[in-house]
Structure formats: C-alpha cells, structure tokens
Design a protein around this motif. Structure first.
Motif, PDB file in Angstrom:
ATOM      1  N   TYR A 128       0.836  -1.192   0.000  1.00  5.70           N
ATOM      2  CA  TYR A 128       0.000   0.000   0.000  1.00  5.70           C
ATOM      3  C   TYR A 128       0.869   1.240   0.000  1.00  5.70           C
ATOM      4  O   TYR A 128       1.941   1.240   0.607  1.00  5.70           O
ATOM      5  N   VAL A 129       0.395   2.276  -0.653  1.00  7.91           N
ATOM      6  CA  VAL A 129       1.027   3.584  -0.505  1.00  7.91           C
ATOM      7  C   VAL A 129       0.257   4.310   0.588  1.00  7.91           C
ATOM      8  O   VAL A 129      -0.928   4.577   0.429  1.00  7.91           O
ATOM      9  N   PRO A 130       0.882   4.568   1.724  1.00 14.05           N
ATOM     10  CA  PRO A 130       0.159   5.263   2.781  1.00 14.05           C
ATOM     11  C   PRO A 130      -0.010   6.738   2.448  1.00 14.05           C
ATOM     12  O   PRO A 130       0.859   7.352   1.837  1.00 14.05           O
ATOM     13  N   LEU A 131      -1.140   7.290   2.808  1.00 17.07           N
ATOM     14  CA  LEU A 131      -1.406   8.711   2.579  1.00 17.07           C
ATOM     15  C   LEU A 131      -1.545   9.392   3.939  1.00 17.07           C
ATOM     16  O   LEU A 131      -1.867   8.739   4.926  1.00 17.07           O
ATOM     17  N   PRO A 132      -1.292  10.674   3.990  1.00 14.35           N
ATOM     18  CA  PRO A 132      -1.395  11.348   5.287  1.00 14.35           C
ATOM     19  C   PRO A 132      -2.835  11.405   5.797  1.00 14.35           C
ATOM     20  O   PRO A 132      -3.759  11.692   5.037  1.00 14.35           O
ATOM     21  N   CYS A 133      -3.030  11.098   7.061  1.00 16.00           N
ATOM     22  CA  CYS A 133      -4.348  11.162   7.695  1.00 16.00           C
ATOM     23  C   CYS A 133      -4.401  12.405   8.567  1.00 16.00           C
ATOM     24  O   CYS A 133      -3.539  12.604   9.420  1.00 16.00           O
ATOM     25  N   ILE A 134      -5.375  13.229   8.335  1.00 18.31           N
ATOM     26  CA  ILE A 134      -5.587  14.417   9.166  1.00 18.31           C
ATOM     27  C   ILE A 134      -6.967  14.266   9.772  1.00 18.31           C
ATOM     28  O   ILE A 134      -7.972  14.400   9.085  1.00 18.31           O
ATOM     29  N   LEU A 135      -7.011  13.921  11.054  1.00 22.18           N
ATOM     30  CA  LEU A 135      -8.276  13.577  11.688  1.00 22.18           C
ATOM     31  C   LEU A 135      -8.537  14.524  12.839  1.00 22.18           C
ATOM     32  O   LEU A 135      -7.620  14.906  13.568  1.00 22.18           O
ATOM     33  N   TYR A 136      -9.795  14.883  12.993  1.00 20.07           N
ATOM     34  CA  TYR A 136     -10.156  15.770  14.092  1.00 20.07           C
ATOM     35  C   TYR A 136     -11.374  15.207  14.819  1.00 20.07           C
ATOM     36  O   TYR A 136     -12.397  14.917  14.201  1.00 20.07           O
ATOM     37  N   ALA A 137     -11.244  15.015  16.095  1.00 21.15           N
ATOM     38  CA  ALA A 137     -12.385  14.614  16.920  1.00 21.15           C
ATOM     39  C   ALA A 137     -12.600  15.700  17.963  1.00 21.15           C
ATOM     40  O   ALA A 137     -11.652  16.102  18.628  1.00 21.15           O
ATOM     41  N   PRO A 138     -13.821  16.206  18.108  1.00 25.54           N
ATOM     42  CA  PRO A 138     -14.066  17.275  19.080  1.00 25.54           C
ATOM     43  C   PRO A 138     -13.678  16.881  20.507  1.00 25.54           C
ATOM     44  O   PRO A 138     -13.238  17.725  21.290  1.00 25.54           O
ATOM     45  N   ASP A 139     -13.784  15.579  20.851  1.00 22.66           N
ATOM     46  CA  ASP A 139     -13.480  15.188  22.229  1.00 22.66           C
ATOM     47  C   ASP A 139     -12.000  14.846  22.418  1.00 22.66           C
ATOM     48  O   ASP A 139     -11.578  14.529  23.517  1.00 22.66           O
ATOM     49  N   HIS A 140     -11.206  14.881  21.347  1.00 21.79           N
ATOM     50  CA  HIS A 140      -9.812  14.470  21.484  1.00 21.79           C
ATOM     51  C   HIS A 140      -8.833  15.458  20.850  1.00 21.79           C
ATOM     52  O   HIS A 140      -7.708  15.618  21.322  1.00 21.79           O
ATOM     53  N   GLY A 141      -9.245  16.106  19.789  1.00 21.55           N
ATOM     54  CA  GLY A 141      -8.351  17.040  19.109  1.00 21.55           C
ATOM     55  C   GLY A 141      -7.846  16.453  17.799  1.00 21.55           C
ATOM     56  O   GLY A 141      -8.462  15.557  17.228  1.00 21.55           O
ATOM     57  N   TRP A 142      -6.711  16.989  17.360  1.00 18.35           N
ATOM     58  CA  TRP A 142      -6.203  16.610  16.045  1.00 18.35           C
ATOM     59  C   TRP A 142      -5.295  15.397  16.131  1.00 18.35           C
ATOM     60  O   TRP A 142      -4.549  15.229  17.072  1.00 18.35           O
ATOM     61  N   ASN A 143      -5.370  14.539  15.115  1.00 18.30           N
ATOM     62  CA  ASN A 143      -4.419  13.462  14.912  1.00 18.30           C
ATOM     63  C   ASN A 143      -3.871  13.593  13.497  1.00 18.30           C
ATOM     64  O   ASN A 143      -4.639  13.528  12.538  1.00 18.30           O
ATOM     65  N   VAL A 144      -2.576  13.799  13.367  1.00 16.15           N
ATOM     66  CA  VAL A 144      -1.969  13.876  12.039  1.00 16.15           C
ATOM     67  C   VAL A 144      -0.891  12.815  11.959  1.00 16.15           C
ATOM     68  O   VAL A 144       0.041  12.801  12.763  1.00 16.15           O
ATOM     69  N   MET A 145      -1.064  11.878  11.021  1.00 17.43           N
ATOM     70  CA  MET A 145      -0.090  10.779  10.903  1.00 17.43           C
ATOM     71  C   MET A 145      -0.197  10.168   9.517  1.00 17.43           C
ATOM     72  O   MET A 145      -1.130  10.445   8.770  1.00 17.43           O
ATOM     73  N   MET A 146       0.776   9.322   9.178  1.00 18.05           N
ATOM     74  CA  MET A 146       0.675   8.574   7.939  1.00 18.05           C
ATOM     75  C   MET A 146      -0.165   7.323   8.188  1.00 18.05           C
ATOM     76  O   MET A 146      -0.155   6.767   9.293  1.00 18.05           O
ATOM     77  N   GLY A 189     -25.084   9.005   5.858  1.00 19.00           N
ATOM     78  CA  GLY A 189     -23.992   9.575   6.634  1.00 19.00           C
ATOM     79  C   GLY A 189     -24.508  10.400   7.786  1.00 19.00           C
ATOM     80  O   GLY A 189     -25.473  10.033   8.440  1.00 19.00           O
ATOM     81  N   GLY A 190     -23.897  11.535   8.020  1.00 15.62           N
ATOM     82  CA  GLY A 190     -24.313  12.396   9.113  1.00 15.62           C
ATOM     83  C   GLY A 190     -23.111  12.774   9.954  1.00 15.62           C
ATOM     84  O   GLY A 190     -21.979  12.419   9.654  1.00 15.62           O
ATOM     85  N   ILE A 191     -23.373  13.526  11.024  1.00 17.68           N
ATOM     86  CA  ILE A 191     -22.279  13.976  11.886  1.00 17.68           C
ATOM     87  C   ILE A 191     -21.974  12.884  12.903  1.00 17.68           C
ATOM     88  O   ILE A 191     -22.861  12.445  13.633  1.00 17.68           O
ATOM     89  N   THR A 192     -20.737  12.437  12.942  1.00 14.70           N
ATOM     90  CA  THR A 192     -20.321  11.438  13.910  1.00 14.70           C
ATOM     91  C   THR A 192     -19.292  12.064  14.848  1.00 14.70           C
ATOM     92  O   THR A 192     -19.181  13.280  14.921  1.00 14.70           O
ATOM     93  N   SER A 193     -18.534  11.226  15.545  1.00  9.60           N
ATOM     94  CA  SER A 193     -17.666  11.764  16.602  1.00  9.60           C
ATOM     95  C   SER A 193     -16.372  12.354  16.059  1.00  9.60           C
ATOM     96  O   SER A 193     -15.583  12.880  16.820  1.00  9.60           O
ATOM     97  N   TYR A 194     -16.103  12.244  14.752  1.00 12.29           N
ATOM     98  CA  TYR A 194     -14.841  12.792  14.247  1.00 12.29           C
ATOM     99  C   TYR A 194     -14.998  13.253  12.792  1.00 12.29           C
ATOM    100  O   TYR A 194     -15.960  12.900  12.110  1.00 12.29           O
ATOM    101  N   TYR A 195     -14.023  14.060  12.382  1.00  9.83           N
ATOM    102  CA  TYR A 195     -13.999  14.573  11.018  1.00  9.83           C
ATOM    103  C   TYR A 195     -12.715  14.119  10.346  1.00  9.83           C
ATOM    104  O   TYR A 195     -11.657  14.131  10.960  1.00  9.83           O
ATOM    105  N   ASP A 196     -12.822  13.720   9.094  1.00 12.60           N
ATOM    106  CA  ASP A 196     -11.669  13.244   8.347  1.00 12.60           C
ATOM    107  C   ASP A 196     -11.317  14.272   7.278  1.00 12.60           C
ATOM    108  O   ASP A 196     -12.059  14.448   6.314  1.00 12.60           O
TER     109      ASP A 196
END
Lengths: 443, 67
Positions: free
Chosen positions: A102-120, A200-207
C-alpha cells in the motif's frame, strides 16, 4: 490562460475540502446491536492467488449474539460483488498497489473530544484488505478507510486489535465492529455533510485527510498546470506560427469548446465565461481519464464522487444565479404573457427548476462515471465468482476468458463516456448560463 | 422502500429514459441523413436533449436510494 489556471486552483482547493468530508456509502455505526458477524480478516482462503487477495470480501453468516467471533478459521468466505465494487470505487486513506503493498497517505483527523491526529496511514500497520492491525487513539483503518471506535471505554494510544468484522443490525444495515479482549466495539465512519440522507451524518470525528481522491486531484492539477503552462508560453513565444507539440493537441479542443459550446449558447459575451467552461471541461476530462488507469497513480474515482461533482455543480449554480439578468428572473417568478392562474402553477415549477438543474448536473456526472466503474468491477468479479474465490482454478480460467473481453469492451465505452460527460457538463453549464444572460427578443 | 421494489422502479425509469433517448438518437440520425451539412448543430442539440431526458432517470435513481 492565467484565468483558467486560477479557476483550476480554486475548484481543486474547494472540492478538496468537500471531498474530505463526504463519501457515497457509509458504514455508520448505530445502536441496536443484535447479530455479530464473521470477521473480514481471516487469513483462510487468501493463499490461493496472491493478487486475488484484495478482491475477496467476507460473506456474512449468522453466528449468534453478543460477542465478536475473531477466530474465523472455519469461515466459509464467499465473494460479494456489490460490496467489493463499492470498496473499490470509494475513497480511501491508502493507495492500494498489489497484494499487501500500500502507498500510505497522510491522515488528518479531528475529533471534538480528542483534538487533532496527524499521521501517515502506515502507522496503522496495514494488513489484509487494507485493514490495520493497530488502533491509534481509537481510530481503526478498515479496508483502507479510517473509522473510529465510538465507545469511550476503549483505551487510547496504540492498541493491537484482535479482529475487524461486519455486523448486521436490525434494519439489515452492515457496519464494522472491532474485537478487543472479547468485547465488540462499534465503528463510526467519518462525518459527512449529507445529514443522513445518503446514510452519513455527523459522527464523533472529522476526516480532513489527503485521501486517494484528493491525492489524485492534486496530481491532476499538477498535470493540467504543466500542460497549460507550456501551451501558454508556446503561444507567447511563437506568436503567429503554427502550433507545435502539446499545443497541437490542446488547440483543437479549446477551439471546439469555444466554437461549438461557448459561442452558440452564450452569444457575444462568451469570452467572459470561456475560462470557466474550459476549466470544468479539462478538469472533468483529465480526472475521468486518470480514473481509467486501473493502477497507481490512477484508479481513484474522483469524478464519480458526489462531493466533487457537487462543487462543480455549485460553481455553475452560483455563476448562473449571479449573472442572471432581469429577464431571467422575471421569466421564473412572473413570466409575461401567461394567464395569472397559470403563473401560480408555473412559478413553483420554475423555482424548483433553478435547483434541479445543478442537482442533475451533479448526479449525471457522478452516476455515469460510477456506473461504468461498477460494471467493470462486476466483470472482473466474474473471475472470482466462477473461480469460487480462488477454490477452483479451472472455474477461474472460464471467468478470465469471459471477463477480459467484456472488461475491454466496457473500458472502451468508458473512454467514450469520459469525453461525452465532460462535454455534456460543459454544454449544459453553457446553456444554463446562456439562458440566464439572454437578452429578450419579444416586445 | 424494499430492495426489489427499488430495483423495479429503477428498471422502469431506465425503460422510460431508454425510449426517450432512443427516439432522440433515431430522429437525429434521420435528420443528419437528410441534411448532412447540419451535422454539427444536430449533434449538439441531440446530446443536450438526451442529457435532459437522462436527468429524469437520474432523479428516479436518487429517489430510489433515499426512499
């Protein structure tokens, strides 16, 4: 030419944001857990045919209630065409090459209860089917797509999960579950803007990741920028001379859009809208053609994504609405020369029409590209249906003999569709703008 | 709506659009045969009309998804 490039950059930037938040199908985790199904992840049945590996997806057999079945050694893995096809045309956080590469792509994730996660995406330790072996801060990679465990009792940090499976709830909707220490945890898919209309709809995180589609869109931007840049400099340097090289390829297409689309529909004011028309034409055509390449760096279904086509349609909608003159709005709200009682019926229809036009624009491109890809995936799926998911080699041979000519035929049709849909989108956009700026010829 | 009913409705919508687009294409062929010099205009209008007819089938498809 500079206008074209600017609009390109704008379209790409905007659709990049929307696409990151929207996708067509969603395995939305809801409550009401009843049946727990067999995991997708069993290694059984994957050894036959290395490249068959990622085509197989789990059959769904009812196993009982309450807890996850992770030791799926006895699993009878069936092949389901529709779910496989949808996985392959959907967006993903990884780029699948072959087998488990697989070619990994950068993940930029935001959850209101946790904050940002940025990783490959490679941090998830990608295994079979693009499913990660690790859960990171409750994020799990399932089939190349990031999902999140909704339950807050699941520990944060890097946790090795035992299995990832599918569960069917009371309404018959499938969604993913994760097994960890004998318990089942529901997975939520990313928030979407559709408010549940398409599941779909609003869940606990945003991608907001650079997904497969966003990556391909950026690639398309670079390609088109390079092409138009070289064509523009060639016109400056070699003024008055015959076109050469890539200039000779682009000039007839640009002239075709100008003479066959812009001039007949827009009349004298065509040059104001030509940059927009050329931009959407080359954007759609370019990404349609990149989507035809069945392997990296192609294969992303960008123009078959509702988020992208929605942005393109919204551009048309705003341009039509803002450039509409007095007569355009008069013919919508109080059309002249029509009896008053007919006006009462016609006005709502016309007002609906303002929104239906861009809506069908959005759906037409999405449906045509997606349908073509699904048909190709179904033809490729014939190999695995006849071959009984790699059990029967002679069956797979029959499948291959049937599948290759059908797939080639369909890909030829899709090449045609790639051009036709880019043309139709541009033509309809031009006709809608033309109707909005037309001067009256009745008095 | 149930899956099979949706499929039936989609099929009916496809039949309708198929008849419509077939008519458009057939008439356009007749027109081109009669006036080959107008092929450009006829083709553009044919594609435009076919796209509009297709829109009806697409709306049916989306309603099938939603309902």
């Amino acid at each position: 030419m500079r206008n074209i490039l600017l609009i390109f950059a704008f379209i790409l930037g905007t659709s990049g944001l929307v696409i990151a938040q929207s996708h067509e199908h969603s395995n939305h985790a809801t409550d009401g857990a009843t049946h727990v199904e067999e995991g997708h992840d069993s290694p059984a049945g994957h050894d036959q045919g290395a490249e068959a590996g990622h085509e197989e997806h789990a059959g769904q057999a009812d196993h009982g209630h309450g807890h996850c079945f992770c030791d799926s050694g006895e699993a009878e893995e069936g092949f389901e065409v529709s779910s496989t096809a949808f996985h392959h045309i959907g967006d993903a956080n990884t780029f699948h090459i072959i087998g488990e590469v697989y070619v990994p792509l950068p993940c930029i994730l935001y959850a209101p209860d946790h904050g940002w996660n940025v990783m490959m995406a490679s941090k998830f330790d990608i295994g079979h089917h693009g499913t990660g072996n690790l859960a990171i801060d409750r994020y799990v990679l399932v089939h190349g797509e990031v999902n999140r465990i909704a339950d807050t009792s699941f520990p944060m940090g890097e946790i090795s999960v035992e299995c990832v499976g599918t569960e069917i709830n009371e309404e018959g909707e499938a969604h993913y579950v994760v097994g960890y220490q004998g318990n089942c945890y529901h997975l939520e898919s990313k928030s979407t803007l559709d408010q549940g209309v398409f599941g779909g709809g609003i869940t606990s995180y945003y991608d907001l990741s650079i997904t497969k589609n966003v990556f391909t869109m950026l690639l398309g931007l670079v390609l088109l920028f390079w092409m138009f840049r070289s064509v523009a400099t060639a016109y400056k340097k070699r003024r008055g001379e015959a076109p050469r090289g890539i200039q000779g390829l682009m000039e007839p297409i640009i002239l075709f859009i100008q003479d066959e689309v812009a001039k007949p529909f827009l009349g004298a004011k065509y040059s104001k809208y030509l940059p927009f028309l050329l931009s959407i034409f080359f954007f759609i055509l370019g990404l349609n053609l990149i989507g035809q390449i069945p392997f990296f760096p192609g294969s992303a279904n960008v123009t078959g994504n509702l988020g992208v086509t929605m942005v393109l349609a919204l551009f048309t909608f705003f341009i039509v609405s803002f450039s509409g003159n007095k007569h355009y709005w008069e013919h919508i709200f109080w059309m002249p020369g029509v009896p008053a009682w007919v006006k009462i019926i016609l006005t709502p229809v016309e007002v609906l029409g303002i929104f239906i036009k861009p809506f069908t624009l959005m759906l037409r491109l999405f449906a045509n590209i997606t349908a073509g890809h699904i048909v190709i995936m179904s033809f490729v799926g014939l190999i695995f249906i006849f071959g009984n998911s790699g059990e029967s080699l002679s069956g797979a041979g029959v499948g291959i003999a049937a599948s290759i000519p059908l797939t080639l035929f369909m890909m030829a049709i899709e090449l045609l569709v790639a051009f036709i849909q880019a043309f139709v989108f541009t033509l309809l956009a031009a006709s809608y703008i033309g109707a909005a700026i037309e001067e009256p010829h009745h008095h | 709506m149930g899956g099979s009913l949706t499929a039936l409705g989609l099929g009916l919508a496809a039949i309708g659009a198929g008849i419509g687009i077939g008519q458009i294409g057939g008439r356009a062929m007749d027109a081109i045969a009669r006036q080959p010099e107008a092929v450009g205009d006829i083709r553009a209008n044919m594609i435009l009309t076919a796209a509009l007819v297709e829109g009806a089938a697409l709306i049916a498809m989306v309603l099938g998804y939603i309902l």
